[in-house]
Structure formats: C-alpha cells, structure tokens
Design an enzyme around this catalytic site. Structure first.
Site, PDB file in Angstrom:
ATOM      1  N   TYR A  55      -8.027  -9.549 -57.076  1.00  0.00           N
ATOM      2  CA  TYR A  55      -9.108 -10.388 -56.528  1.00  0.00           C
ATOM      3  C   TYR A  55      -9.471 -11.468 -57.534  1.00  0.00           C
ATOM      4  O   TYR A  55      -9.716 -11.167 -58.697  1.00  0.00           O
ATOM      5  CB  TYR A  55     -10.351  -9.533 -56.228  1.00  0.00           C
ATOM      6  CG  TYR A  55     -10.658  -9.534 -54.757  1.00  0.00           C
ATOM      7  CD1 TYR A  55     -11.019 -10.725 -54.117  1.00  0.00           C
ATOM      8  CD2 TYR A  55     -10.554  -8.381 -53.997  1.00  0.00           C
ATOM      9  CE1 TYR A  55     -11.260 -10.738 -52.759  1.00  0.00           C
ATOM     10  CE2 TYR A  55     -10.801  -8.397 -52.636  1.00  0.00           C
ATOM     11  CZ  TYR A  55     -11.153  -9.582 -52.014  1.00  0.00           C
ATOM     12  OH  TYR A  55     -11.397  -9.619 -50.680  1.00  0.00           O
ATOM     13  N   GLU A  57     -11.782 -14.423 -56.807  1.00  0.00           N
ATOM     14  CA  GLU A  57     -12.718 -15.402 -56.229  1.00  0.00           C
ATOM     15  C   GLU A  57     -13.198 -16.370 -57.291  1.00  0.00           C
ATOM     16  O   GLU A  57     -13.556 -15.955 -58.399  1.00  0.00           O
ATOM     17  CB  GLU A  57     -13.919 -14.677 -55.622  1.00  0.00           C
ATOM     18  CG  GLU A  57     -13.645 -14.200 -54.221  1.00  0.00           C
ATOM     19  CD  GLU A  57     -14.846 -13.501 -53.601  1.00  0.00           C
ATOM     20  OE1 GLU A  57     -15.942 -13.505 -54.201  1.00  0.00           O
ATOM     21  OE2 GLU A  57     -14.673 -12.942 -52.519  1.00  0.00           O
ATOM     22  N   ASP A 201      -2.363 -35.486 -43.199  1.00  0.00           N
ATOM     23  CA  ASP A 201      -1.856 -34.107 -43.134  1.00  0.00           C
ATOM     24  C   ASP A 201      -0.324 -34.208 -43.091  1.00  0.00           C
ATOM     25  O   ASP A 201       0.275 -34.429 -42.043  1.00  0.00           O
ATOM     26  CB  ASP A 201      -2.405 -33.418 -41.883  1.00  0.00           C
ATOM     27  CG  ASP A 201      -1.843 -32.005 -41.706  1.00  0.00           C
ATOM     28  OD1 ASP A 201      -0.988 -31.593 -42.523  1.00  0.00           O
ATOM     29  OD2 ASP A 201      -2.262 -31.327 -40.751  1.00  0.00           O
ATOM     30  N   THR A 228       0.848 -27.884 -45.840  1.00  0.00           N
ATOM     31  CA  THR A 228       1.222 -26.476 -45.948  1.00  0.00           C
ATOM     32  C   THR A 228       2.344 -26.402 -46.978  1.00  0.00           C
ATOM     33  O   THR A 228       3.023 -27.390 -47.249  1.00  0.00           O
ATOM     34  CB  THR A 228       1.727 -25.924 -44.598  1.00  0.00           C
ATOM     35  OG1 THR A 228       2.724 -26.806 -44.086  1.00  0.00           O
ATOM     36  CG2 THR A 228       0.597 -25.782 -43.610  1.00  0.00           C
ATOM     37  N   LYS A 231       6.762 -25.319 -45.112  1.00  0.00           N
ATOM     38  CA  LYS A 231       7.664 -26.003 -44.160  1.00  0.00           C
ATOM     39  C   LYS A 231       8.782 -26.678 -44.965  1.00  0.00           C
ATOM     40  O   LYS A 231       9.591 -25.977 -45.573  1.00  0.00           O
ATOM     41  CB  LYS A 231       6.865 -26.966 -43.294  1.00  0.00           C
ATOM     42  CG  LYS A 231       5.785 -26.272 -42.460  1.00  0.00           C
ATOM     43  CD  LYS A 231       5.098 -27.226 -41.519  1.00  0.00           C
ATOM     44  CE  LYS A 231       4.164 -26.567 -40.551  1.00  0.00           C
ATOM     45  NZ  LYS A 231       2.884 -26.134 -41.089  1.00  0.00           N
ATOM     46  N   ARG A 237       3.774 -19.081 -47.427  1.00  0.00           N
ATOM     47  CA  ARG A 237       2.865 -19.573 -46.382  1.00  0.00           C
ATOM     48  C   ARG A 237       1.484 -19.800 -46.972  1.00  0.00           C
ATOM     49  O   ARG A 237       0.714 -18.853 -47.156  1.00  0.00           O
ATOM     50  CB  ARG A 237       2.747 -18.557 -45.242  1.00  0.00           C
ATOM     51  CG  ARG A 237       4.062 -18.169 -44.617  1.00  0.00           C
ATOM     52  CD  ARG A 237       3.845 -17.425 -43.331  1.00  0.00           C
ATOM     53  NE  ARG A 237       3.554 -18.364 -42.280  1.00  0.00           N
ATOM     54  CZ  ARG A 237       4.478 -19.023 -41.574  1.00  0.00           C
ATOM     55  NH1 ARG A 237       5.749 -18.842 -41.818  1.00  0.00           N
ATOM     56  NH2 ARG A 237       4.126 -19.860 -40.642  1.00  0.00           N
TER      57      ARG A 237
END
Ligand SMILES: Cc1ncc(COP(=O)(O)O)c(C=O)c1O
Length: 418
Positions: A55, A57, A201, A228, A231, A237
């Site tokens: 974790y 954060e 984008d 992203t 691709k 991902r």
C-alpha cells in the site's frame, strides 16, 4: 514464473485452465484490435511480483504508510522516464486505468457543469470524452466537433465557431477510432482564443508519439496529455497524466486523494520498465514498423475494393466500412473474422445510422501483430484473407482453410512472454 504456474495448476486447476486457454488463443490467432498489444516479459514479471503486496497512498516522499523505500524509487523512475519520453514537465503515473485518468483531469481542472469541447463519439471520440451513458457526460457539458465527410480532416473554422459560441473551459482532442494525426497547433489556437485549457488523450497512439513517428501534443504547448500505458506503448494496464509544471499540484491532488486510494505499485513498476523501453532505438524501430504495417494493410484492403473511413491511415489503425464494402454490419464481420482467428472489433463510423452493437464498420490495428515481428508481407496476407472471408460470408469451407493458414503463420511469430 515456472514455479508460480506449477503452484497455480495444482491449487486451482479451474483458473489455470482459463489461463492456458487464453494463452493458446493469443498464440494461435492474430490480434488486430488497435487498443491491444503483448506486453514485455519484464512487465509480466513485475505485475506478478511482491510490489502487488504494498500500500503506497500518497506520492514519493509523502506517503500515508511506512516501508516505501523501493516503491518511492520505482515511482520516481516511472515519472522521470515518462517526462523524458513525452518531453513533459510533470507526470502522474498513478491512474488505475484510462477512465480514471481522464476523469481526474476533468475533475481537477474544471468546475462541475463546465463545458468541454470534444470530438463527436461516432467520429472517433472515446466513451470517457463525455458519452451520455458515462458519469462524466452527466457532470460536464460536452459540445462536439466532427471530422470532414471525405478525407476526415477536422475543419478548424467550424471548431472555432463552436468554441466562440459555447466558451468551453477545456478543448479536448485525441480519439479511440480515427486513423489520422492531429493538428495540435490549430487546437491550441482555438483554445487560447477562448481561454480554455488544452488536453490530448493520446491513449491509442502514444507509442507512435514516443517512437517519433507521430506529433507530440506536449511539443505544441498543450496543458495536459493523457495516455493509457497498455496500448501502442506495450506496457501494463494503467494510465498516465503528463502536464505543465503549473498544473502538477492540481492534477496530483485530483488523482489522490480526489479520485483514488492506493496506487497499484506493480503496475507502476511496469510503467517504469515500459518508459525505459520507449527511450530505446529498438522502440523507435517498432513504432516506425507499426506505421509501415498499417499503411501496407490499408493499401492491400483498398486495392481489393474495401472502403476505409478517411480513405487511409497516418497511425496504427484503420476503420473499415464493412457495410459499404461487403454489405455486412460490423458485428457480422467481427464474428466471421473471429472464426478464422483474426480478432478485430465492431465499430461505429462517422454519423453511423446503425446502433453501436450492430455498427457499420470494424477497427483494425497493427501494434500487437508488429510486436510479434510481423511486417508488410504478413499484413498483405492478412488483408487478403479478410477480403476473402468478408467477400464470401456463406463459405464456411473457405473459413476453415483460412483458419489453418492463419494458425500456421502465427506459429512462426511467437508471442513475447509465452
Ligand atoms: C482514447 C481512450 N481513452 C481512454 C480509454 C480508457 O481506458 P481504460 O479502458 O483503461 O479505462 C480508452 C480505452 O479504450 C481510449 O481508447
């Protein structure tokens, strides 16, 4: 990796069977969905690594949990490399995927109800660019520009008119289904005239930007570029937001704590690897080959009589009007091609009279096939098989023959990591 697989096979044979089934599907068929790719074996290694246990954060140096020595280091590597790849002043590599990435920008820079000028969805804009069925479509006021009927060019006089009339706070470009490069200077001029932010984008084609074969919005003074990582960039991902220094604090705050909790550190490690690869000469060669491959594909399809939206391509994808070319809707075309091991996806075309689940076209992309080492010759063979299958939809025997040929070709081009 071998030991992990053996363990899975023993402890959960049902899930193991789905994994091996998917591996075989990927190995024996040709992946032509433009948004898909085969990631690097090194990325597969970190995705299944102990980074998934952590974790983290917050951001490097300012986390809400202890034990961040290595997560900080890998996130800094990912950010620095991403800035270098896209010539950006700041990078946030935490968005969990493309949709939260775009949402974080809208929510970070705008007030609810503000106007965003974006590409019409049937002309290529993405769901996250304000589709009425999406939450963003309800939270912001999206106004649409379109592409020209024959060559698909964007008419900037019309875009300027819309901007003057609707006074957007954000001018958004980038797409999910448009086979051309964009004139960023023209978008910026429109945005400047009405005092709007500029955002691109580039999720689909960021690999070609990184490889130097398409224009980079950050070179044209854009405020924000999103992409992203899975691709044409060939990464895990995830999502990335690149932006100017002055916007960095607002973007970071919008991603965390605005929209998300703990980042996926295994993915961020994969992004660091992907950005490192994107800086290599081999990646430039890859990007150039993706482009050569789509152009060879387009040439072979059009000389066989197929109609392509905008007449051709400047990027990694083609959009074929299957209705006009073969009298078949995109769903039927996709299913026929699936039968021979050629995976494409049904796609609406500009101002499509048909609904999204039975649209008039399909999208075809070359990033994944290029990763396997396929070149122009294979693209021409694929185009020939597609023309044959779609030209004779009643011929099941022909499809069985072509399926064997597709498999034989695939076996000579191994999938990286398999
Ligand atoms: C242009 C564009 N933006 C955003 C996304 C959303 O990405 P994700 O599916 O990772 O949420 C996509 C996905 O296809 C896309 O094509």
């Amino acid at each position: 990796m071998r030991a992990h697989r053996d363990l899975l096979e023993k402890s959960d044979p049902d899930v193991f069977a789905t994994l091996t089934g998917e591996e075989n599907r990927q190995r024996l068929g040709v992946e032509l969905i433009p948004s898909e790719n085969y990631t690097y074996p090194e990325v597969l290694a970190v995705l299944g690594s102990v980074f998934t246990n952590k974790y983290s954060e917050g951001y490097p140096g300012r986390r809400y949990y202890g034990g961040q020595e290595f997560t900080d280091r890998v996130e800094i590597l990912a950010r620095e490399r991403a800035c270098q790849v896209f010539r950006s002043e700041h990078a946030n590599v935490q968005p969990l995927s493309g949709s939260p990435m775009n949402q974080a920008v809208y929510l970070g820079l705008l007030e609810l109800g503000d106007t965003i000028l974006a590409m019409d969805l049937s002309h290529g804009g993405h769901l996250t660019h304000g589709a009425p069925v999406s939450h963003m479509g309800r939270l912001f006021n999206f106004v649409r520009y379109k592409t020209g009927a024959t060559d698909g060019a964007i008419d900037f006089d019309a875009v300027r008119e819309l901007a003057r009339e609707h006074k957007p706070k954000l001018v958004l470009c980038g797409y999910t289904s448009y086979p051309r490069d964009l004139d960023y200077a023209a978008f910026k001029a429109v945005a400047d005239e009405v005092g709007a932010y500029t955002m691109c984008d580039a999720s689909h084609y960021a690999g070609l930007v990184a490889g130097g074969v398409m224009k980079n919005p950050m070179d044209h003074g854009f405020d924000v570029m999103t992409t992203t990582s899975h691709k044409s960039l060939r990464g895990p991902r995830g999502g990335m937001i690149l932006c100017r220094k002055e916007l960095a604090a607002r973007i970071d705050k919008s991603v965390f704590p605005g929209l998300q909790g703990g980042p996926h550190m295994n993915v961020i490690a994969g992004i660091a690897i992907t950005m490192g690869k994107a800086l290599t000469p081999e990646f430039r060669d890859y990007a150039a080959q993706v482009l050569l491959n789509t152009q060879a594909f387009a040439g072979a399809l059009t000389s066989g009589g197929a109609q392509l939206v905008t007449g051709g391509t400047d990027n990694h994808m083609l959009v074929m009007n299957t209705q006009a070319s073969f009298g078949l809707d995109g769903r039927v075309a996709e299913e026929l091609l699936d039968e021979v091991g050629i995976t494409t996806n049904k796609q609406i075309i500009p101002d499509d009279p048909n609904p999204p689940l039975r649209p008039s076209g399909i999208r075809i992309g070359t990033p994944a096939a290029t990763t396997r080492g396929m070149k122009e010759r294979e693209m021409e063979r694929l185009a020939g098989w597609m023309l044959a299958v779609l030209g004779k939809p009643e011929d099941a025997a022909l499809r069985a023959d072509i399926r064997r040929e597709v498999e034989a070709m695939c076996l000579t081009f191994p999938v990286p990591g398999l």
